[in-house]
Design a protein around this motif. Structure first.
Motif, PDB file in Angstrom:
ATOM      1  N   LYS A  33       0.838  -1.204   0.000  1.00  0.00           N
ATOM      2  CA  LYS A  33       0.000   0.000   0.000  1.00  0.00           C
ATOM      3  C   LYS A  33       0.871   1.251   0.000  1.00  0.00           C
ATOM      4  O   LYS A  33       0.588   2.208  -0.707  1.00  0.00           O
ATOM      5  CB  LYS A  33      -0.927   0.014   1.217  1.00  0.00           C
ATOM      6  N   CYS A  34       1.920   1.228   0.799  1.00  0.00           N
ATOM      7  CA  CYS A  34       2.829   2.378   0.847  1.00  0.00           C
ATOM      8  C   CYS A  34       3.464   2.609  -0.515  1.00  0.00           C
ATOM      9  O   CYS A  34       3.574   3.743  -0.980  1.00  0.00           O
ATOM     10  CB  CYS A  34       3.902   2.172   1.907  1.00  0.00           C
ATOM     11  N   GLU A  35       3.864   1.509  -1.140  1.00  0.00           N
ATOM     12  CA  GLU A  35       4.483   1.625  -2.467  1.00  0.00           C
ATOM     13  C   GLU A  35       3.485   2.183  -3.476  1.00  0.00           C
ATOM     14  O   GLU A  35       3.814   3.069  -4.258  1.00  0.00           O
ATOM     15  CB  GLU A  35       4.990   0.254  -2.913  1.00  0.00           C
ATOM     16  N   VAL A  36       2.260   1.681  -3.414  1.00  0.00           N
ATOM     17  CA  VAL A  36       1.217   2.164  -4.328  1.00  0.00           C
ATOM     18  C   VAL A  36       0.920   3.637  -4.049  1.00  0.00           C
ATOM     19  O   VAL A  36       0.762   4.433  -4.970  1.00  0.00           O
ATOM     20  CB  VAL A  36      -0.060   1.300  -4.212  1.00  0.00           C
ATOM     21  N   LEU A  85       1.309   6.717  -6.508  1.00  0.00           N
ATOM     22  CA  LEU A  85       0.176   7.608  -6.748  1.00  0.00           C
ATOM     23  C   LEU A  85       0.579   9.066  -6.525  1.00  0.00           C
ATOM     24  O   LEU A  85       0.257   9.939  -7.347  1.00  0.00           O
ATOM     25  CB  LEU A  85      -0.992   7.239  -5.839  1.00  0.00           C
ATOM     26  N   GLU A  86       1.297   9.323  -5.453  1.00  0.00           N
ATOM     27  CA  GLU A  86       1.759  10.686  -5.173  1.00  0.00           C
ATOM     28  C   GLU A  86       2.688  11.180  -6.278  1.00  0.00           C
ATOM     29  O   GLU A  86       2.583  12.320  -6.731  1.00  0.00           O
ATOM     30  CB  GLU A  86       2.467  10.749  -3.827  1.00  0.00           C
ATOM     31  N   THR A  87       3.587  10.303  -6.727  1.00  0.00           N
ATOM     32  CA  THR A  87       4.509  10.659  -7.803  1.00  0.00           C
ATOM     33  C   THR A  87       3.731  10.974  -9.083  1.00  0.00           C
ATOM     34  O   THR A  87       4.008  11.968  -9.757  1.00  0.00           O
ATOM     35  CB  THR A  87       5.506   9.517  -8.063  1.00  0.00           C
ATOM     36  N   GLU A 135       0.611  11.965  -9.307  1.00  0.00           N
ATOM     37  CA  GLU A 135      -0.130  13.220  -9.118  1.00  0.00           C
ATOM     38  C   GLU A 135       0.789  14.431  -9.284  1.00  0.00           C
ATOM     39  O   GLU A 135       0.397  15.439  -9.875  1.00  0.00           O
ATOM     40  CB  GLU A 135      -0.799  13.236  -7.744  1.00  0.00           C
ATOM     41  N   LYS A 136       2.012  14.326  -8.779  1.00  0.00           N
ATOM     42  CA  LYS A 136       2.981  15.424  -8.947  1.00  0.00           C
ATOM     43  C   LYS A 136       3.321  15.616 -10.427  1.00  0.00           C
ATOM     44  O   LYS A 136       3.415  16.738 -10.914  1.00  0.00           O
ATOM     45  CB  LYS A 136       4.254  15.150  -8.145  1.00  0.00           C
ATOM     46  N   GLU A 137       3.503  14.502 -11.139  1.00  0.00           N
ATOM     47  CA  GLU A 137       3.804  14.586 -12.573  1.00  0.00           C
ATOM     48  C   GLU A 137       2.639  15.205 -13.339  1.00  0.00           C
ATOM     49  O   GLU A 137       2.847  16.027 -14.239  1.00  0.00           O
ATOM     50  CB  GLU A 137       4.124  13.198 -13.132  1.00  0.00           C
ATOM     51  N   ILE A 138       1.423  14.831 -12.965  1.00  0.00           N
ATOM     52  CA  ILE A 138       0.240  15.405 -13.614  1.00  0.00           C
ATOM     53  C   ILE A 138       0.177  16.907 -13.371  1.00  0.00           C
ATOM     54  O   ILE A 138      -0.086  17.682 -14.291  1.00  0.00           O
ATOM     55  CB  ILE A 138      -1.043  14.706 -13.112  1.00  0.00           C
ATOM     56  N   ALA A 139       0.422  17.321 -12.145  1.00  0.00           N
ATOM     57  CA  ALA A 139       0.404  18.754 -11.828  1.00  0.00           C
ATOM     58  C   ALA A 139       1.469  19.498 -12.632  1.00  0.00           C
ATOM     59  O   ALA A 139       1.213  20.584 -13.172  1.00  0.00           O
ATOM     60  CB  ALA A 139       0.620  18.967 -10.329  1.00  0.00           C
TER      61      ALA A 139
END
Length: 100
Positions: A25-28, A32-34, A36-40
């Motif tokens: 879950k932490c890896e996922v 996910l955070e990475t 989202e940052k790339e999308i932003a």
């Protein structure tokens, strides 16, 4: 005693699986955070590109309008010179007919 060892082993397996799931879950979540940052960042770049494209289009439109205005002026100038040439030709023909 064997039963207690089996239970302990079962608890250890359950704990490892749970921690593995938490680790997954932490890896996922990190992925996910990475993402989202790339999308932003991509949205920001796209916005900047759109602004730059708008400036380029504006500059080109202004230059194109300048070319059209210059072309119109040149056409008017050519028309005026043709009219002067016609007047000159007419005067020349009149002068030539007077000599005849």
């Amino acid at each position: 005693m064997l039963q207690g060892s089996a239970q302990l082993l079962g608890l250890l397996v359950w704990r490892v699986q749970r921690e593995g799931a938490v680790g997954d879950k932490c890896e996922v979540l990190n992925k996910l955070e990475t993402a989202e940052k790339e999308i932003a960042e991509l949205r920001k770049l796209r916005s900047e590109d759109a602004k730059a494209n708008e400036k380029v289009v504006s500059i080109f439109a202004t230059q194109e309008q300048t070319w059209f205005n210059e072309r119109k002026k040149l056409q008017q100038h050519i028309g005026a010179l043709i009219n002067e040439l016609r007047v000159f030709e007419k005067k020349k023909d009149e002068a030539a007919s007077k000599f005849e």
